[in-house]
Enzyme design. Structure first.
Site, short mmCIF file in Angstrom:
data_model
loop_
_atom_site.label_atom_id
_atom_site.label_comp_id
_atom_site.label_asym_id
_atom_site.label_seq_id
_atom_site.Cartn_x
_atom_site.Cartn_y
_atom_site.Cartn_z
N ASP A 84 17.11 0.88 -25.98
CA ASP A 84 17.05 0.27 -24.82
C ASP A 84 17.84 -0.90 -24.33
O ASP A 84 17.33 -1.73 -24.15
CB ASP A 84 15.51 -0.26 -24.92
CG ASP A 84 15.03 -0.90 -23.47
OD1 ASP A 84 15.36 -0.39 -22.58
OD2 ASP A 84 13.91 -1.57 -23.91
N GLU A 140 8.67 -7.58 -33.19
CA GLU A 140 8.62 -7.61 -31.77
C GLU A 140 7.27 -7.45 -31.13
O GLU A 140 6.38 -7.02 -31.57
CB GLU A 140 9.35 -6.28 -31.22
CG GLU A 140 10.87 -6.09 -31.42
CD GLU A 140 11.48 -4.94 -31.06
OE1 GLU A 140 11.05 -4.17 -30.10
OE2 GLU A 140 12.54 -4.46 -31.48
N TYR A 168 3.49 -3.26 -28.93
CA TYR A 168 3.33 -3.43 -27.55
C TYR A 168 1.94 -2.99 -27.12
O TYR A 168 1.88 -2.25 -26.09
CB TYR A 168 4.50 -2.83 -26.65
CG TYR A 168 5.72 -3.41 -26.97
CD1 TYR A 168 6.33 -4.51 -26.38
CD2 TYR A 168 6.44 -2.82 -28.10
CE1 TYR A 168 7.37 -5.08 -26.72
CE2 TYR A 168 7.84 -3.36 -28.49
CZ TYR A 168 8.33 -4.53 -27.72
OH TYR A 168 9.62 -5.13 -28.02
N GLU A 217 13.28 1.09 -35.91
CA GLU A 217 12.20 2.17 -35.26
C GLU A 217 13.05 3.60 -35.37
O GLU A 217 13.13 4.29 -34.45
CB GLU A 217 11.88 1.92 -33.58
CG GLU A 217 11.24 0.64 -33.72
CD GLU A 217 10.62 0.60 -32.18
OE1 GLU A 217 10.77 1.35 -31.23
OE2 GLU A 217 10.12 -0.51 -31.96
C1 GCB Z 1 11.28 -1.88 -28.90
C2 GCB Z 1 12.78 -1.68 -29.26
C3 GCB Z 1 13.53 -2.65 -27.97
C4 GCB Z 1 12.96 -2.45 -26.70
C5 GCB Z 1 11.54 -2.86 -26.68
C6 GCB Z 1 10.88 -2.51 -25.19
O1 GCB Z 1 10.39 -1.27 -29.56
O2 GCB Z 1 12.84 -1.97 -30.58
O3 GCB Z 1 14.79 -2.25 -28.38
O4 GCB Z 1 13.77 -3.14 -25.73
O5 GCB Z 1 10.73 -1.94 -27.65
O6 GCB Z 1 11.09 -3.25 -24.54
O7 GCB Z 1 10.74 -1.39 -24.91
#
Ligand code: GCB
Length: 660
Positions: free
Chosen positions: A200, A554, A518, A444
């Site tokens: 990403d 994250e 997330y 990941e």
């Molecule tokens: C993740 C990734 C990261 C992305 C982020 C997102 O899990 O490790 O590279 O930018 O999520 O914002 O989706």
């Protein structure tokens, strides 16, 4: 005694690479010529992208074989012009620069001249005066070639350096990608192809870090490895110097403190320096004097029948230890809590090109925020940045470019061999940085696929053998992350390969569990109320299974700066705030137990490939791409200073962080 034996054992971990990669530094025996600035440039837009090789563009000046444009180095080339075909270009681009080399470098037979590229993304081939001197796979680590004999051949003309760089990612590159040819003539023009990636961030390309020439004597210090420890007030610096160019040399190794006083010395190529009244290297906000560095000066003398040689190299050394228990991360035997950020090398115009104003601004912002650490998501950052971390006491989780390993074919032998090489190169480059406290071998990956188990076992075991002094991790997505629809895992993974969660592979081998999640974003979008229960379950589940400390590596939410809504809605600053607060509540419960850190995703907004989930890039930054704070930055600042007050020892000047 045991301690000393351990230090010796550690240095026996041998890198498979046969040369060192010391950062080029000037000294009384070494000169340096920076080649930053304007280079000439051409993208090879021929249908097979191969015209440059077919017509040997390296044989003469690039301007003689076709049109060229100005291109700054270091910088990504993508955003420099108004041409979208260059921004999105896939294939070979050609850089050239002529350099006037000091006459002494050419005439003095006792001098080596080395060409060094800090990094070029992704694959590079380098010629000097039309002759190939080296090639290198991998976009984030340095490579070098000795070019003295070539420039001696032509003493009249300036030395012409040509570098061809190809950004194509394949199943066996790191990160991996695929080239997809679109053969349907009704939908696509003739010969149309695209680069698919499974990460990403924008696949910026070009010469991203400084290119330079430097000299050493013919007999020279090729590498230095230090491992440090302490007992009570005494520090130990176990070192090993490797010399090239002669079978024997005399060495003098001196450790100097910050005031230039010698605190220990030796005449051996390897040994242990004892430092009385040691000043340890401490992280920012953990001690009133963070980032203390000694300087290890290595002085080499050698002679052959023709000449005598003298080489001097000074390596900054921070004396500290790192240990991991079931529930804690210890720096100098004291619990360290990571309150930090994930970053990217990314900014307007220069893309991933090294940029000092940006680097210094980012350090000022991290200190303003009260951040004590960051992770080099998702690739090794410039060594200049790690040097800043050493000096400022910012702790680093050093990640290799193993991001987006989603296709089963990327777990084959060739991929693994390359991944191991990259770890060798990364450890070789970064082993002496006190700020680097942990290696991250991947982010990941599709770890639930059957061949991943052996792949990661080999990779992690290899990394631990390379460097037994640092813990190793790999970053996993929480089980929910697979539902987020990005990256398009389901398209590229044959369904049969999907087993259960990535926990199977990761946890048995790593020292610290790092989890990305997330909640209320990719899963249950808009439902902030699910965060406490899901985050709590995530932590209990991982800790219950493996009894290893956990970092939330994250978490976050996109916020378009200036977009508001109350009650909060996705993409507003209020929603980002609410996600942060909710996560923080759970962190506060678990950090008293086994959660040892929290790293926000992301420090700043950054560019990505275009797609329906990205509005001119990823907006999960707490700062904009131009480094202005969103509301979330103030929430984090308040929290980080509170955590620092609770867990660290603040120097008096940090009482009023707002004035920083
Ligand atoms: C993740 C990734 C990261 C992305 C982020 C997102 O899990 O490790 O590279 O930018 O999520 O914002 O989706």
């Amino acid at each position: 005694m045991l301690r000393l034996l351990w230090l010796f054992a550690v240095l026996d971990a041998v890198l498979l690479l046969d040369t060192g990669m010391l950062f080029p530094r000037e000294s009384s025996s070494r000169e340096l010529k920076e080649l930053s600035g304007l280079w000439v440039f051409r993208a090879d837009k021929s249908p097979n992208r191969n015209q440059g090789f077919e017509r040997a563009w390296y044989k003469s000046r690039l301007g003689e074989t076709g049109p060229v444009i100005d291109m700054p180095v270091p910088a990504s080339y993508n955003d420099i012009t108004q041409d979208s075909t260059l921004r999105d270009f896939i294939g070979w681009v050609w850089y050239e620069r002529e350099v006037v080399v000091p006459a002494r470098w050419i005439t003095d037979e006792g001098t080596r001249v080395v060409l060094r590229v800090g990094s070029a993304h992704y694959y590079s081939v380098v010629w000097v005066n039309g002759e190939k001197v080296t090639e290198h796979a991998g976009g984030h680590l340095p490579f070098e070639a000795e070019i003295g004999s070539l420039i001696q051949k032509d003493r009249i003309h300036p030395c012409r350096i040509t570098i061809a760089v190809n950004n194509t990612l394949t199943l066996e590159t790191l990160p991996p990608g695929t080239i997809q040819h679109m053969n349907d003539p009704i939908k696509y023009p003739d010969g149309y192809f695209v680069q698919n990636t499974y990460f990403d961030f924008f696949n910026y390309a070009g010469i991203h870090r400084p290119v330079l020439l430097y000299t050493t004597p013919k007999v020279y210090v090729d590498d230095i490895t230090v491992v440090t420890d302490f007992l009570d007030n005494t520090g130990f610096v176990r070192y090993q110097v490797s010399v090239k160019g002669a079978a024997t040399a005399t060495l003098k190794v001196t450790l100097m403190d910050k005031d230039g006083h010698c605190v220990a010395s030796s005449n051996e190529a390897s040994g242990v320096l004892k430092v009385v009244d040691v000043k340890l290297w401490w992280p920012y906000l953990m001690h009133e004097n963070p980032g203390y560095l000694y300087s290890m000066e290595v002085h080499l003398m050698a002679a052959d029948e023709r000449s005598t040689y003298e080489d001097v190299y000074a390596l900054p050394v921070g004396i500290r230890t790192v240990k991991v228990t079931n529930t804690q991360f210890l720096i100098n035997n004291k619990p360290f809590y990571f309150h930090g950020v994930n970053k990217h090398e990314d900014s307007d115009i220069r893309g991933k090109g090294l940029d000092w104003p940006l680097i210094v601004k980012d350090f000022n912002l991290m200190k303003w925020l009260g951040a004590n650490s960051f992770r080099t998501s998702h690739y090794p950052y410039a060594e200049e940045i790690l040097q800043m971390c050493d000096r400022h006491g910012i702790v680093v989780i050093d990640e290799c470019p193993g991001v987006g390993i989603k296709d089963i074919r990327s777990f084959g032998n060739a991929s693994l061999a390359h991944h191991l090489d990259v770890m060798d190169e990364l450890v070789r480059r970064d082993k002496n940085h006190p700020s680097v406290v942990m290696w991250s071998v991947a982010n990941e990956p599709a770890a639930e696929m059957q061949p991943a188990a052996l792949y990661f076992k080999t990779l992690i075991t290899h990394t631990k053998a390379l460097d037994p002094t640092r813990p190793v991790t790999f970053i996993t997505d929480s089980n929910y992350a697979r539902d987020k629809g990005w990256p398009p895992v389901k398209q590229i993974v044959p369904d049969k390969q999907c087993g259960s969660s990535s926990q199977i592979v990761q946890a048995p081998y790593v020292d610290v569990v790092c989890v990305n999640s997330y909640f209320s974003w990719y899963h249950d979008p808009g439902h902030l109320e699910v965060i406490p229960i899901q985050l709590n379950a995530q932590f209990e589940n991982w800790y219950g299974k493996y009894q290893k400390p956990i970092i939330q590596s994250e978490y976050g939410a996109d916020a378009v700066p200036g977009l508001h809504s109350d009650p909060p809605m996705m993409f507003t600053e209020e929603y980002q705030n609410a996600v942060l607060r909710s996560y923080h509540d759970i962190f506060d419960q678990k950090r008293k137990q086994y959660v040892i850190g929290e790293l926000i995703w992301n420090f700043a907004d950054f560019m990505t490939a275009q797609g329906i989930t990205r509005v001119v890039g990823n907006k999960k930054g707490i700062f904009t791409r131009q480094r202005q704070p969103k509301a979330g930055a103030f929430i984090l600042k308040e929290r980080y200073w509170r955590l620092a007050n609770e867990t660290g020892k603040l120097p008096p000047w940090t009482k009023y962080p707002c004035s920083l």
